[in-house]
Design an enzyme around this catalytic site. Structure first.
Site, mmCIF file in Angstrom:
data_model
loop_
_atom_site.group_PDB
_atom_site.id
_atom_site.type_symbol
_atom_site.label_atom_id
_atom_site.label_comp_id
_atom_site.label_asym_id
_atom_site.label_seq_id
_atom_site.Cartn_x
_atom_site.Cartn_y
_atom_site.Cartn_z
ATOM 1 N N TYR A 156 1.069 -1.345 0.090
ATOM 2 C CA TYR A 156 -0.073 -0.170 0.226
ATOM 3 C C TYR A 156 0.860 1.260 0.034
ATOM 4 O O TYR A 156 0.685 2.097 -0.786
ATOM 5 C CB TYR A 156 -0.796 -0.144 1.319
ATOM 6 C CG TYR A 156 -2.067 0.917 1.225
ATOM 7 C CD1 TYR A 156 -3.174 0.959 0.518
ATOM 8 C CD2 TYR A 156 -1.750 2.238 2.158
ATOM 9 C CE1 TYR A 156 -3.895 2.019 0.526
ATOM 10 C CE2 TYR A 156 -2.772 3.225 2.143
ATOM 11 C CZ TYR A 156 -3.849 3.041 1.513
ATOM 12 O OH TYR A 156 -4.619 3.952 1.383
ATOM 13 N N LYS A 160 1.102 4.115 -2.961
ATOM 14 C CA LYS A 160 0.832 5.532 -2.786
ATOM 15 C C LYS A 160 1.871 6.656 -2.957
ATOM 16 O O LYS A 160 1.790 7.455 -3.533
ATOM 17 C CB LYS A 160 0.311 5.816 -1.492
ATOM 18 C CG LYS A 160 -1.191 5.234 -1.300
ATOM 19 C CD LYS A 160 -1.956 5.754 -1.958
ATOM 20 C CE LYS A 160 -3.568 5.418 -1.472
ATOM 21 N NZ LYS A 160 -4.587 5.653 -2.733
#
Length: 255
Positions: A156, A160
């Site tokens: 994640y 990002k």
């Protein structure tokens, strides 16, 4: 209405933060394409809510990590509305919270493809239309996770971070074409994903149980993120590009 005449594509906008952003842009005068992957019912509800505001809206199904889906989606929106001059890359999925040593390679690819590669595909596809308009805006919805880098979240946080790198690169490439590119990085937000995160980390079934210990006495709402987006794409932010706005109440919550 500051966005009158503009056409927005908001990915992952059937629910949560994406829905709040789509509604906010419609309130400010934009017509909106509501992207969804599988929840057609929620997308239809968002479309109906936008139409109730007097704006045009259509649902568009596409899995953002698929180039073929993205091409079909963008072509369909331009056929319906004539152009796209506002893109919010919001679609996202959670990772499973495992340490790097225990992460399935397929998990890494799945998360990176949705958050970063999908945003790259769609941005590339909308740029020709966006360049033809008086103004263009691309907003990347990132996360404070790309600053805190907590353990157990490498897919994640890497995704990002890549999304933010795309934004800052695009901001420099497209400034000459009148296109602004900015990043909004939420902390913990009261969404379905946020509630799952809270339950996994704290065991609490009710995210509102965190209100008393949150900045300003409440957990961040999707509307807080939407209000930041609507400012960044408005005439009031005409001279802003290549910026990152963190929306966590100053509290540094993970999201």
């Amino acid at each position: 209405m500051s966005l009158a005449g503009r056409v927005a594509l908001v990915t992952g906008s059937g629910r949560g933060i994406g829905r709040a952003i789509a509604l906010a842009l419609a309130e400010d005068g934009a017509d909106v394409a509501v992207n969804y992957r599988s929840d057609a019912e929620s997308a239809a509800e968002t479309v109906a809510a936008i139409q109730a505001l007097g704006r045009r809206a259509i649902p568009v199904q596409a899995s953002v990590d698929s180039v073929e889906d993205d091409e079909r989606m963008v072509d369909h929106i331009i056929d319906e509305f004539g152009h796209i001059d506002l893109l919010v890359n919001n679609a996202g999925i959670a990772s499973r919270g495992r340490f790097v040593a225990d992460t399935d390679p397929a998990e890494m690819l799945r998360v990176l493809s949705t958050h970063a590669l999908g945003a790259h595909h769609i941005s590339r596809l909308v740029l020709p239309s966006m360049r033809s308009q008086p103004r263009g805006d691309i907003i990347m919805i990132s996360s404070v996770a790309a600053t805190s880098y907590a353990p157990g979240g490498a897919p994640y946080t890497m995704a990002k971070a890549a999304l933010e790198a795309l934004a800052f690169t695009l901001a420099k490439e497209e400034r000459a074409h009148g296109i602004r590119v900015n990043v909004v990085a939420p902390g913990l937000v009261d969404t379905e994903m946020g509630r799952r995160l809270v339950k996994a980390v704290t065991g609490k079934d009710d995210i509102r149980a965190l209100d008393a210990h949150s900045p300003f006495g409440r957990v961040c709402r999707p509307e807080d993120i939407a209000d930041t987006v609507r400012f960044l794409v408005s005439p009031r932010a005409e001279y802003l590009t290549g910026q990152k706005v963190t929306v966590d109440g100053g509290g540094g919550n993970v999201g």
